[in-house]
Design a protein around this motif. Structure first.
Motif, PDB file in Angstrom:
ATOM      1  N   GLY A   1       0.807  -1.213   0.000  1.00 27.24           N
ATOM      2  CA  GLY A   1       0.000   0.000   0.000  1.00 27.24           C
ATOM      3  C   GLY A   1       0.837   1.258   0.000  1.00 27.24           C
ATOM      4  N   TYR A   2       1.979   1.213   0.679  1.00 31.55           N
ATOM      5  CA  TYR A   2       2.821   2.406   0.771  1.00 31.55           C
ATOM      6  C   TYR A   2       3.398   2.788  -0.583  1.00 31.55           C
ATOM      7  CZ  TYR A   2       6.592   5.529   2.245  1.00 31.55           C
ATOM      8  OH  TYR A   2       7.440   6.602   2.379  1.00 31.55           O
ATOM      9  N   ILE A   3       3.990   1.831  -1.313  1.00 27.88           N
ATOM     10  CA  ILE A   3       4.588   2.193  -2.594  1.00 27.88           C
ATOM     11  C   ILE A   3       3.508   2.586  -3.597  1.00 27.88           C
ATOM     12  CG2 ILE A   3       4.696  -0.194  -3.425  1.00 27.88           C
ATOM     13  CD1 ILE A   3       7.086   2.763  -4.239  1.00 27.88           C
ATOM     14  N   ALA A   4       2.340   1.939  -3.539  1.00 34.40           N
ATOM     15  CA  ALA A   4       1.257   2.332  -4.438  1.00 34.40           C
ATOM     16  C   ALA A   4       0.811   3.766  -4.167  1.00 34.40           C
ATOM     17  CB  ALA A   4       0.072   1.373  -4.291  1.00 34.40           C
ATOM     18  N   HIS A   5       0.815   4.166  -2.907  1.00 36.47           N
ATOM     19  CA  HIS A   5       0.423   5.523  -2.568  1.00 36.47           C
ATOM     20  C   HIS A   5       1.481   6.529  -3.035  1.00 36.47           C
ATOM     21  CE1 HIS A   5      -1.964   8.470  -0.363  1.00 36.47           C
ATOM     22  NE2 HIS A   5      -0.842   8.970   0.105  1.00 36.47           N
ATOM     23  N   VAL A   6       2.749   6.187  -2.874  1.00 36.64           N
ATOM     24  CA  VAL A   6       3.825   7.091  -3.281  1.00 36.64           C
ATOM     25  C   VAL A   6       3.750   7.397  -4.774  1.00 36.64           C
ATOM     26  CG1 VAL A   6       6.342   7.280  -3.573  1.00 36.64           C
ATOM     27  CG2 VAL A   6       5.399   6.447  -1.406  1.00 36.64           C
ATOM     28  N   VAL A   7       3.439   6.396  -5.599  1.00 37.54           N
ATOM     29  CA  VAL A   7       3.505   6.568  -7.059  1.00 37.54           C
ATOM     30  C   VAL A   7       2.128   6.732  -7.693  1.00 37.54           C
ATOM     31  CG1 VAL A   7       5.637   5.206  -7.112  1.00 37.54           C
ATOM     32  CG2 VAL A   7       3.454   4.078  -7.601  1.00 37.54           C
TER      33      VAL A   7
ATOM     34  N   ALA B   1      -0.906  -0.914 -13.135  1.00 35.23           N
ATOM     35  CA  ALA B   1       0.330  -0.972 -12.346  1.00 35.23           C
ATOM     36  C   ALA B   1       0.046  -0.714 -10.874  1.00 35.23           C
ATOM     37  CB  ALA B   1       1.335   0.039 -12.879  1.00 35.23           C
ATOM     38  N   LEU B   2      -0.833   0.227 -10.585  1.00 34.12           N
ATOM     39  CA  LEU B   2      -1.170   0.525  -9.189  1.00 34.12           C
ATOM     40  C   LEU B   2      -1.847  -0.666  -8.530  1.00 34.12           C
ATOM     41  CD1 LEU B   2      -2.389   4.223  -9.465  1.00 34.12           C
ATOM     42  CD2 LEU B   2      -0.136   3.384  -8.764  1.00 34.12           C
ATOM     43  N   TYR B   3      -2.680  -1.383  -9.257  1.00 34.34           N
ATOM     44  CA  TYR B   3      -3.283  -2.604  -8.712  1.00 34.34           C
ATOM     45  C   TYR B   3      -2.203  -3.649  -8.430  1.00 34.34           C
ATOM     46  CZ  TYR B   3      -8.333  -1.842  -8.801  1.00 34.34           C
ATOM     47  OH  TYR B   3      -9.623  -1.412  -8.510  1.00 34.34           O
ATOM     48  N   MET B   4      -1.262  -3.800  -9.339  1.00 32.00           N
ATOM     49  CA  MET B   4      -0.169  -4.751  -9.114  1.00 32.00           C
ATOM     50  C   MET B   4       0.589  -4.415  -7.836  1.00 32.00           C
ATOM     51  SD  MET B   4       1.418  -4.978 -12.946  1.00 32.00           S
ATOM     52  CE  MET B   4       0.544  -5.742 -14.314  1.00 32.00           C
ATOM     53  N   LEU B   5       0.913  -3.145  -7.672  1.00 27.61           N
ATOM     54  CA  LEU B   5       1.681  -2.721  -6.505  1.00 27.61           C
ATOM     55  C   LEU B   5       0.863  -2.853  -5.226  1.00 27.61           C
ATOM     56  CD1 LEU B   5       3.362   0.474  -8.007  1.00 27.61           C
ATOM     57  CD2 LEU B   5       4.389  -1.783  -7.709  1.00 27.61           C
ATOM     58  N   ARG B   6      -0.387  -2.422  -5.279  1.00 22.33           N
ATOM     59  CA  ARG B   6      -1.220  -2.367  -4.077  1.00 22.33           C
ATOM     60  C   ARG B   6      -1.625  -3.743  -3.578  1.00 22.33           C
ATOM     61  NH1 ARG B   6      -3.028  -1.694   0.232  1.00 22.33           N
ATOM     62  NH2 ARG B   6      -4.687  -0.331   0.965  1.00 22.33           N
ATOM     63  N   TYR B   7      -1.795  -4.700  -4.493  1.00 27.16           N
ATOM     64  CA  TYR B   7      -2.403  -5.967  -4.101  1.00 27.16           C
ATOM     65  C   TYR B   7      -1.546  -7.189  -4.397  1.00 27.16           C
ATOM     66  CZ  TYR B   7      -6.407  -2.863  -3.716  1.00 27.16           C
ATOM     67  OH  TYR B   7      -7.235  -1.818  -3.365  1.00 27.16           O
ATOM     68  N   HIS B   8      -0.254  -7.016  -4.674  1.00 30.42           N
ATOM     69  CA  HIS B   8       0.529  -8.194  -5.048  1.00 30.42           C
ATOM     70  C   HIS B   8       0.721  -9.181  -3.899  1.00 30.42           C
ATOM     71  CE1 HIS B   8       3.937  -5.492  -3.810  1.00 30.42           C
ATOM     72  NE2 HIS B   8       4.521  -6.613  -3.446  1.00 30.42           N
TER      73      HIS B   8
ATOM     74  N   PHE C   1      -1.852  -9.717  -1.700  1.00 30.87           N
ATOM     75  CA  PHE C   1      -3.219 -10.055  -1.299  1.00 30.87           C
ATOM     76  C   PHE C   1      -3.560 -11.425  -1.875  1.00 30.87           C
ATOM     77  CE2 PHE C   1      -7.871  -8.253  -1.390  1.00 30.87           C
ATOM     78  CZ  PHE C   1      -8.208  -9.083  -0.332  1.00 30.87           C
ATOM     79  N   TYR C   2      -2.820 -12.445  -1.429  1.00 32.74           N
ATOM     80  CA  TYR C   2      -2.925 -13.776  -2.007  1.00 32.74           C
ATOM     81  C   TYR C   2      -4.288 -14.415  -1.793  1.00 32.74           C
ATOM     82  CZ  TYR C   2       2.055 -13.583  -2.875  1.00 32.74           C
ATOM     83  OH  TYR C   2       3.281 -13.224  -3.350  1.00 32.74           O
ATOM     84  N   ALA C   3      -4.928 -14.130  -0.657  1.00 33.44           N
ATOM     85  CA  ALA C   3      -6.242 -14.725  -0.400  1.00 33.44           C
ATOM     86  C   ALA C   3      -7.239 -14.361  -1.495  1.00 33.44           C
ATOM     87  CB  ALA C   3      -6.776 -14.268   0.964  1.00 33.44           C
ATOM     88  N   ALA C   4      -7.077 -13.186  -2.087  1.00 31.84           N
ATOM     89  CA  ALA C   4      -7.977 -12.748  -3.156  1.00 31.84           C
ATOM     90  C   ALA C   4      -7.504 -13.229  -4.517  1.00 31.84           C
ATOM     91  CB  ALA C   4      -8.107 -11.227  -3.148  1.00 31.84           C
ATOM     92  N   HIS C   5      -6.248 -12.910  -4.876  1.00 26.37           N
ATOM     93  CA  HIS C   5      -5.877 -13.174  -6.272  1.00 26.37           C
ATOM     94  C   HIS C   5      -5.423 -14.604  -6.527  1.00 26.37           C
ATOM     95  CE1 HIS C   5      -1.473 -12.887  -5.687  1.00 26.37           C
ATOM     96  NE2 HIS C   5      -1.632 -11.742  -5.084  1.00 26.37           N
ATOM     97  N   ARG C   6      -5.210 -15.392  -5.463  1.00 25.71           N
ATOM     98  CA  ARG C   6      -4.885 -16.794  -5.682  1.00 25.71           C
ATOM     99  C   ARG C   6      -5.961 -17.762  -5.182  1.00 25.71           C
ATOM    100  NH1 ARG C   6       0.449 -17.562  -7.363  1.00 25.71           N
ATOM    101  NH2 ARG C   6      -0.309 -19.631  -7.905  1.00 25.71           N
ATOM    102  N   GLN C   7      -6.808 -17.312  -4.247  1.00 23.62           N
ATOM    103  CA  GLN C   7      -7.809 -18.231  -3.699  1.00 23.62           C
ATOM    104  C   GLN C   7      -9.237 -17.687  -3.785  1.00 23.62           C
ATOM    105  OE1 GLN C   7      -6.787 -21.017  -0.653  1.00 23.62           O
ATOM    106  NE2 GLN C   7      -4.972 -19.835  -0.116  1.00 23.62           N
ATOM    107  N   GLY C   8      -9.416 -16.530  -4.413  1.00 22.15           N
ATOM    108  CA  GLY C   8     -10.755 -16.035  -4.694  1.00 22.15           C
ATOM    109  C   GLY C   8     -11.539 -15.500  -3.512  1.00 22.15           C
TER     110      GLY C   8
ATOM    111  N   MET D   1      -9.426  -5.583 -12.958  1.00 21.61           N
ATOM    112  CA  MET D   1      -8.043  -5.183 -12.709  1.00 21.61           C
ATOM    113  C   MET D   1      -7.211  -6.307 -12.094  1.00 21.61           C
ATOM    114  SD  MET D   1      -7.242  -2.070 -13.722  1.00 21.61           S
ATOM    115  CE  MET D   1      -8.154  -2.513 -15.203  1.00 21.61           C
ATOM    116  N   PHE D   2      -7.868  -7.227 -11.387  1.00 20.40           N
ATOM    117  CA  PHE D   2      -7.119  -8.316 -10.753  1.00 20.40           C
ATOM    118  C   PHE D   2      -6.534  -9.286 -11.763  1.00 20.40           C
ATOM    119  CE2 PHE D   2      -7.517  -6.806  -6.680  1.00 20.40           C
ATOM    120  CZ  PHE D   2      -7.045  -7.709  -5.730  1.00 20.40           C
ATOM    121  N   GLU D   3      -6.986  -9.224 -13.001  1.00 27.13           N
ATOM    122  CA  GLU D   3      -6.323 -10.002 -14.046  1.00 27.13           C
ATOM    123  C   GLU D   3      -4.875  -9.539 -14.205  1.00 27.13           C
ATOM    124  OE1 GLU D   3      -7.422 -12.732 -15.649  1.00 27.13           O
ATOM    125  OE2 GLU D   3      -9.045 -12.570 -14.177  1.00 27.13           O
ATOM    126  N   TRP D   4      -4.629  -8.243 -14.029  1.00 30.41           N
ATOM    127  CA  TRP D   4      -3.266  -7.728 -14.077  1.00 30.41           C
ATOM    128  C   TRP D   4      -2.459  -8.169 -12.854  1.00 30.41           C
ATOM    129  CZ3 TRP D   4      -1.271  -6.027 -18.370  1.00 30.41           C
ATOM    130  CH2 TRP D   4      -2.082  -5.432 -19.334  1.00 30.41           C
TER     131      TRP D   4
END
Length: 287
Positions: A201-207, A215-222, A224-231, A244-247
């Motif tokens: 969250g910090y780096i996503a906020h900085v940029v 790109a912001l979704y990638m940074l903010r949620y990379h 967040f495995y419970a969501a993007h790997r286990q739904g 956006m979670f496809e990215w």
């Protein structure tokens, strides 16, 4: 990647490497769902101890306090490259398993993305994704910087790693924070959800004013495995989040599995990255 926190908890210096090894194994492609809990039970005790502390202390009040403190961006001004060099001071010399410094690790990720022909903004996201770990240099303990991320202010999903450790979190005993939606509305969108505090969250906020939304979704949620790997937590996500979670899922393998690649030649690659950074960012950013 390896890090040292010299002012806090010296016994936990290797935890970042241990956590990343744990993540890479737990979310290995093709792994059967039934293997997850077995892996958790047999994981390194330091990983379990890390998550025990993380799950106990990442309360809604803690997250709101840290967002107020760090999202004010009052830690000084640096260029992206200066921030990467600053992060290099986190190299853990006691770790026998890697001799990579932080810039080399970032380049391993971004160079893997580059080799596969992805857009320049995605290559840059690979280079940026761990810069938020400078939170350790500001004095934050590792349980508040790395690790899987998850929403606070609502019921915890059993898809989050070591969900049993949430029982020690004070929020666990607050009924209004333990309903499915908690303080949120159904499908309110993740931009309205407070995530556990950390480097994502910090780096996503900085940029946030300079990078494209994927790109912001990638940074903010990379993390967040419970969501993007286990739904998990789909009931909080908007249709736009789901798109956006496809990215995020496209980015994840580069984050987890790029470390075995050849050590990058930072000197030779630096002009490319300086040009790439200048394409998207001003000379200095607030941190």
């Amino acid at each position: 990647m390896s890090s040292a926190v010299t002012t806090h908890e010296p016994a936990s210096l290797p935890i970042e490497d241990q956590w990343e090894e744990f993540v890479a194994g737990r979310y290995k492609e093709g792994k059967d769902e039934s293997e997850y809990r077995i892996y958790d039970e047999k994981s390194d005790p330091r990983v379990a101890a890390f998550y025990r502390e993380n799950h106990q202390k990442q309360t809604l009040a803690f997250v709101l306090e840290k967002e107020k403190e760090y999202y004010a961006l009052n830690k000084g001004e640096r260029s992206i490259w200066e921030a990467a060099e600053y992060l290099n001071t986190l190299v853990d010399e006691s770790d026998p398993d890697t001799d990579l410094n932080q810039i080399e690790h970032l380049m391993q990720t971004s160079e893997a993305i580059r080799r596969d022909g992805h857009p320049r903004w995605m290559i840059l996201a690979g280079f940026l994704h761990d810069l938020g770990k400078c939170l350790c240099l500001y004095g934050e303990p590792q349980w508040a910087v790395v690790g899987d991320t998850f929403p606070v202010g609502c019921a915890y999903s059993d898809k989050v790693v070591f969900p049993e450790y949430f029982r020690a979190n004070p929020d666990y005993n607050v009924p209004e924070l333990q309903t499915q939606y908690g303080i949120y509305e159904p499908n309110c969108g993740l931009d309205k959800v407070h995530m556990s505090f950390g480097h994502d969250g910090y780096i996503a906020h900085v940029v946030r004013d300079y990078m494209p939304e994927p790109a912001l979704y990638m940074l903010r949620y990379h993390s967040f495995y419970a969501a993007h790997r286990q739904g998990a937590y789909g009931y909080l996500m908007s249709p736009h989040d789901i798109e956006m979670f496809e990215w995020v899922r496209k980015f994840n393998p580069y984050d987890l599995y790029s470390k075995g690649h050849t050590k990058p030649d930072v000197k030779a690659l630096r002009p490319y990255y300086e040009d790439l950074i200048a394409e998207f960012f001003p000379a200095k950013l607030r941190w």
